[in-house]
Design a protein around this motif. Structure first.
Motif, PDB file in Angstrom:
ATOM      1  N   ASN A  10     -19.828 -17.258 -29.683  1.00 25.28           N
ATOM      2  CA  ASN A  10     -18.714 -17.330 -28.748  1.00 25.28           C
ATOM      3  C   ASN A  10     -18.852 -18.605 -27.914  1.00 25.28           C
ATOM      4  O   ASN A  10     -19.895 -18.829 -27.300  1.00 25.28           O
ATOM      5  CB  ASN A  10     -18.745 -16.085 -27.858  1.00 25.28           C
ATOM      6  CG  ASN A  10     -17.626 -16.047 -26.862  1.00 25.28           C
ATOM      7  OD1 ASN A  10     -17.488 -16.938 -26.040  1.00 25.28           O
ATOM      8  ND2 ASN A  10     -16.837 -14.995 -26.929  1.00 25.28           N
ATOM      9  N   THR A  11     -17.817 -19.434 -27.859  1.00 28.96           N
ATOM     10  CA  THR A  11     -17.922 -20.698 -27.119  1.00 28.96           C
ATOM     11  C   THR A  11     -18.067 -20.492 -25.614  1.00 28.96           C
ATOM     12  O   THR A  11     -18.736 -21.269 -24.947  1.00 28.96           O
ATOM     13  CB  THR A  11     -16.711 -21.612 -27.396  1.00 28.96           C
ATOM     14  OG1 THR A  11     -15.508 -20.911 -27.079  1.00 28.96           O
ATOM     15  CG2 THR A  11     -16.685 -22.063 -28.835  1.00 28.96           C
ATOM     16  N   CYS A  12     -17.480 -19.458 -25.080  1.00 28.70           N
ATOM     17  CA  CYS A  12     -17.600 -19.187 -23.645  1.00 28.70           C
ATOM     18  C   CYS A  12     -19.049 -18.874 -23.283  1.00 28.70           C
ATOM     19  O   CYS A  12     -19.578 -19.385 -22.297  1.00 28.70           O
ATOM     20  CB  CYS A  12     -16.679 -18.034 -23.255  1.00 28.70           C
ATOM     21  SG  CYS A  12     -16.629 -17.713 -21.489  1.00 28.70           S
ATOM     22  N   THR A  13     -19.693 -18.058 -24.090  1.00 31.77           N
ATOM     23  CA  THR A  13     -21.103 -17.729 -23.873  1.00 31.77           C
ATOM     24  C   THR A  13     -21.970 -18.964 -24.065  1.00 31.77           C
ATOM     25  O   THR A  13     -22.915 -19.190 -23.305  1.00 31.77           O
ATOM     26  CB  THR A  13     -21.549 -16.612 -24.832  1.00 31.77           C
ATOM     27  OG1 THR A  13     -20.673 -15.495 -24.689  1.00 31.77           O
ATOM     28  CG2 THR A  13     -22.965 -16.162 -24.544  1.00 31.77           C
ATOM     29  N   ASP A  15     -21.089 -22.084 -23.509  1.00 34.71           N
ATOM     30  CA  ASP A  15     -20.890 -22.903 -22.306  1.00 34.71           C
ATOM     31  C   ASP A  15     -21.766 -22.414 -21.156  1.00 34.71           C
ATOM     32  O   ASP A  15     -22.415 -23.206 -20.471  1.00 34.71           O
ATOM     33  CB  ASP A  15     -19.431 -22.868 -21.858  1.00 34.71           C
ATOM     34  CG  ASP A  15     -18.488 -23.572 -22.809  1.00 34.71           C
ATOM     35  OD1 ASP A  15     -18.967 -24.336 -23.671  1.00 34.71           O
ATOM     36  OD2 ASP A  15     -17.263 -23.358 -22.683  1.00 34.71           O
ATOM     37  N   LYS A  16     -21.782 -21.111 -20.946  1.00 30.54           N
ATOM     38  CA  LYS A  16     -22.580 -20.544 -19.854  1.00 30.54           C
ATOM     39  C   LYS A  16     -24.067 -20.810 -20.062  1.00 30.54           C
ATOM     40  O   LYS A  16     -24.783 -21.157 -19.122  1.00 30.54           O
ATOM     41  CB  LYS A  16     -22.322 -19.040 -19.732  1.00 30.54           C
ATOM     42  CG  LYS A  16     -20.956 -18.712 -19.192  1.00 30.54           C
ATOM     43  CD  LYS A  16     -20.709 -17.214 -19.156  1.00 30.54           C
ATOM     44  CE  LYS A  16     -19.301 -16.912 -18.699  1.00 30.54           C
ATOM     45  NZ  LYS A  16     -18.989 -15.486 -18.715  1.00 30.54           N
TER      46      LYS A  16
END
Length: 55
Positions: A10-13, A15-16
Motif C-alpha cells: 500500500n503506497t500510503c503505508t 509513505d508513512k
C-alpha cells in the motif's frame, strides 16, 4: 552512506514508513519501484540512501 529498503503493498503505508524512518537522518536519495503480479497484486518499495546526522 547507508541504505535501507522498505517494502509495502500500500503506497500510503509506504509513505508513512518512509517518513518515520527518515526522521533525524540526512537523506541523500530515495529510489522507488513497483511490481505487479496477477496473483499477489501490486507491491511497492523504496531504497533510501542516507547518512546519520551528527556523525
Amino acid at each position: 552512506m547507508k541504505v535501507k529498503t522498505i517494502g509495502e503493498i500500500n503506497t500510503c503505508t509506504l509513505d508513512k514508513q518512509i517518513n518515520e524512518f527518515i526522521k533525524g537522518k540526512h537523506v541523500i536519495d530515495i529510489k522507488f519501484s513497483s511490481f505487479f503480479d496477477e496473483i499477489e497484486g501490486a507491491s511497492f518499495s523504496a531504497l533510501i540512501m542516507y547518512e546519520k546526522i551528527g556523525i
